[in-house]
Design a protein around this motif. Structure first.
Motif, short mmCIF file in Angstrom:
data_model
loop_
_atom_site.label_atom_id
_atom_site.label_comp_id
_atom_site.label_asym_id
_atom_site.label_seq_id
_atom_site.Cartn_x
_atom_site.Cartn_y
_atom_site.Cartn_z
N ARG A 187 0.82 -1.21 0.00
CA ARG A 187 0.00 0.00 0.00
C ARG A 187 0.85 1.26 0.00
N ASP A 188 2.01 1.22 0.68
CA ASP A 188 2.90 2.38 0.67
C ASP A 188 3.30 2.75 -0.75
N LEU A 189 3.58 1.74 -1.58
CA LEU A 189 3.97 1.98 -2.96
C LEU A 189 2.80 2.54 -3.76
N GLN A 190 1.60 2.00 -3.55
CA GLN A 190 0.43 2.50 -4.26
C GLN A 190 0.16 3.96 -3.92
N ILE A 191 0.28 4.30 -2.63
CA ILE A 191 0.03 5.67 -2.21
C ILE A 191 1.09 6.60 -2.80
N ALA A 192 2.35 6.17 -2.77
CA ALA A 192 3.43 6.99 -3.32
C ALA A 192 3.23 7.22 -4.82
N ASN A 193 2.81 6.18 -5.55
CA ASN A 193 2.54 6.33 -6.98
C ASN A 193 1.38 7.29 -7.23
N GLY A 194 0.36 7.18 -6.40
CA GLY A 194 -0.79 8.06 -6.55
C GLY A 194 -0.43 9.51 -6.29
N ILE A 195 0.32 9.73 -5.23
CA ILE A 195 0.76 11.09 -4.91
C ILE A 195 1.67 11.62 -6.00
N GLY A 196 2.57 10.76 -6.48
CA GLY A 196 3.47 11.18 -7.54
C GLY A 196 2.74 11.58 -8.81
N SER A 197 1.62 10.92 -9.09
CA SER A 197 0.87 11.20 -10.32
C SER A 197 0.25 12.60 -10.32
N VAL A 198 0.11 13.21 -9.15
CA VAL A 198 -0.48 14.54 -9.07
C VAL A 198 0.57 15.63 -8.88
N ALA A 199 1.84 15.25 -8.85
CA ALA A 199 2.91 16.25 -8.61
C ALA A 199 2.92 17.33 -9.67
N PHE A 200 2.89 16.92 -10.94
CA PHE A 200 2.94 17.91 -12.02
C PHE A 200 1.71 18.81 -11.99
N ALA A 250 -6.91 13.39 -8.42
CA ALA A 250 -5.77 12.49 -8.21
C ALA A 250 -5.68 12.02 -6.76
N LEU A 251 -5.92 12.93 -5.83
CA LEU A 251 -5.88 12.53 -4.42
C LEU A 251 -7.01 11.54 -4.11
N SER A 252 -8.19 11.79 -4.68
CA SER A 252 -9.30 10.84 -4.49
C SER A 252 -8.95 9.50 -5.10
N GLY A 253 -8.35 9.53 -6.29
CA GLY A 253 -7.95 8.29 -6.94
C GLY A 253 -6.91 7.53 -6.14
N THR A 254 -6.01 8.26 -5.50
CA THR A 254 -4.97 7.62 -4.68
C THR A 254 -5.59 6.87 -3.51
N VAL A 255 -6.55 7.51 -2.85
CA VAL A 255 -7.21 6.89 -1.69
C VAL A 255 -8.01 5.67 -2.12
N VAL A 256 -8.77 5.81 -3.20
CA VAL A 256 -9.61 4.71 -3.67
C VAL A 256 -8.77 3.57 -4.23
N SER A 257 -7.72 3.91 -4.97
CA SER A 257 -6.88 2.89 -5.60
C SER A 257 -6.23 1.97 -4.57
N ALA A 258 -5.86 2.53 -3.43
CA ALA A 258 -5.21 1.73 -2.39
C ALA A 258 -6.17 0.74 -1.75
N ARG A 259 -7.47 0.91 -1.99
CA ARG A 259 -8.48 0.05 -1.38
C ARG A 259 -9.22 -0.84 -2.38
N VAL A 260 -8.92 -0.65 -3.66
CA VAL A 260 -9.60 -1.42 -4.71
C VAL A 260 -8.73 -2.60 -5.12
N GLU A 261 -9.36 -3.73 -5.38
CA GLU A 261 -8.62 -4.91 -5.82
C GLU A 261 -7.95 -4.65 -7.16
N ASP A 262 -6.79 -5.27 -7.35
CA ASP A 262 -6.03 -5.06 -8.57
C ASP A 262 -6.83 -5.38 -9.83
N ARG A 263 -7.66 -6.41 -9.77
CA ARG A 263 -8.41 -6.83 -10.96
C ARG A 263 -9.39 -5.77 -11.45
N LEU A 264 -9.77 -4.83 -10.56
CA LEU A 264 -10.72 -3.80 -10.94
C LEU A 264 -10.04 -2.54 -11.48
N LYS A 265 -8.75 -2.39 -11.24
CA LYS A 265 -8.06 -1.15 -11.62
C LYS A 265 -8.12 -0.87 -13.12
#
Length: 412
Positions: free
Chosen positions: A140-153, A259-274
């Motif tokens: 989950r740490d990696l997923q959150i970091a990726n999500g946060i990184g996606s909104v940096a720009f 992006a922040l909403s997506g980060t929170v939701v993505s960390a809780r959604v199963e991989d098959r649904l992404k």
């Protein structure tokens, strides 16, 4: 796939004992560093605009950075191997700082060169950010970091647009401030990386050579992953360069929330649904992008712009994560994937943006005193180009289904 019965004997992750504070410091530093690259890019655009170039020349200046992103992305994975993670990221930060020198000249060739060098730093930084996250973080740490990184720009653009109005008559000062802030973050990186990253062993470098860029270019996923993003990236670059700032500001603000909403939701959604979520969001993007164009000047324009910003960035954490959830993927493969991703998508966007500019010049040019095209024709073109994200993500979803990547046997 290794036998799960022997998984208890696998070596521990080298950063398994890394404390939460150090993880937060690392992610915050890489996030802010790339955020400031976006600020430097936007305020540099403001400086270029003050020089009075045509639509085609303005596009060339934007493409100076875009072309650099192509070159930087191609060499990024190998730069990490040659210099090591810490030195490579330091180099990227230094190249972004170099971009501040554009404030000292108005000569077209020099402006192009300085912008190119700055773009090279941004390209190296974004690829290395993904590689650093994959190396240090898991789960989950990696997923959150990726999500946060996606909104940096996007966050950087929001900051640039919000505070850039204060420098509308003094773009040179804005460029210098962006470079100064980047220097501060470069020093911060040197301190934080010294605290967090472990010395890289020779054996690690040898392993890094085992999967090359040539190997990466042979993979179907890497091509579709990059080409899917090309149209969306082109649309977004055109948006913050050639669209009405009063509208695009709301797109950018909503993008941060998305992006922040997506980060929170993505960390809780199963991989098959992404992959499925990305496809439906991509469909919403096309509809919203067309609606913004159709309702230009209408009282609902801002509302549609907010919706557009949200649906553009909400799926980004899910989309980025599809590269990490491939069966058996390694940190080196992640670095190569994102090298190809940024190289191909930026190369494609150079072509698309230049066509956009040619159409703009051929249909009346820009409205005097702004970067907004007179004609609607180039805007229609860029909306059509944006649809590549929908097409590409649909193929990625089908690929995951064909790979049976999320079967009970594998996820057990």
């Amino acid at each position: 796939m290794p036998d799960v019965s022997t998984s208890h004997s696998a070596p521990a992750h080298p950063y398994a004992d890394l404390g939460t504070t150090k993880k937060v410091l690392l992610v915050a530093t890489t996030f802010t560093s790339y955020m400031l690259f976006a600020v430097a890019w936007n305020w540099g655009d403001m400086y270029v605009t003050s020089l009075g170039f045509s639509a085609s020349r303005t596009a060339v200046m934007t493409n100076a950075i875009t072309l650099a992103q192509v070159v930087g992305s191609i060499v990024a994975a190998n730069v990490i191997v040659q210099l090591g993670t810490r030195k490579a990221y330091t180099l990227a930060g230094a190249l972004i700082v170099f971009g501040g020198l554009v404030s000292l000249t108005q000569a077209f060739p020099l402006v192009f060169f300085i912008r190119f060098v700055m773009g090279l730093g941004g390209a190296l930084m974004v690829v290395m950010g993904s590689a650093i996250a994959a190396k240090v973080l898991t789960g989950r740490d990696l997923q959150i970091a990726n999500g946060i990184g996606s909104v940096a720009f996007n966050t950087g653009l929001a900051v640039a647009i919000t505070f850039g109005v204060r420098f509308s008559g003094r773009p040179t000062i804005a460029v210098v401030i962006a470079a100064t802030l980047s220097i501060i973050l470069l020093v911060t990186w040197l301190v934080v990386s010294k605290m967090v990253l472990k010395p890289e062993q020779a054996q690690e470098a040898a392993v890094d050579h085992s999967y090359t860029m040539a190997d990466g270019f042979k993979e179907w996923f890497n091509w579709v992953f990059a080409l899917a993003y090309t149209g969306l990236l082109s649309y977004y670059i055109v948006a913050f360069t050639f669209m009405d700032p009063s509208t695009i500001r709301w797109v950018i603000y909503a993008g941060i929330v998305g992006a922040l909403s997506g980060t929170v939701v993505s960390a809780r959604v199963e991989d098959r649904l992404k992959p499925v979520i990305v496809v439906w969001s991509a469909l919403a993007q096309v509809i919203a992008a067309a609606s913004v164009l159709a309702l230009a000047g209408h009282r609902l324009e801002v509302l549609i712009g907010v919706i557009l910003g949200f649906v553009i960035f909400f799926p980004m954490p899910f989309f980025v994560q599809t590269a990490f959830i491939r069966p058996g993927v390694t940190p080196r493969q992640i670095a190569v994937t994102f090298s190809i991703f940024w190289a191909v998508s930026y190369a494609g966007s150079v072509f698309i943006i230049q066509i956009f500019a040619w159409i703009a010049d051929a249909t009346g040019g820009l409205i005097p005193g702004s970067n907004v095209p007179v004609s609607v024709a180039p805007m229609i073109f860029i909306v059509i180009a944006e649809a590549s994200f929908l097409i590409g993500t649909f193929f990625i979803w089908r690929w995951f289904k064909a790979q049976n990547a999320f079967s009970e046997e594998i996820t057990a």
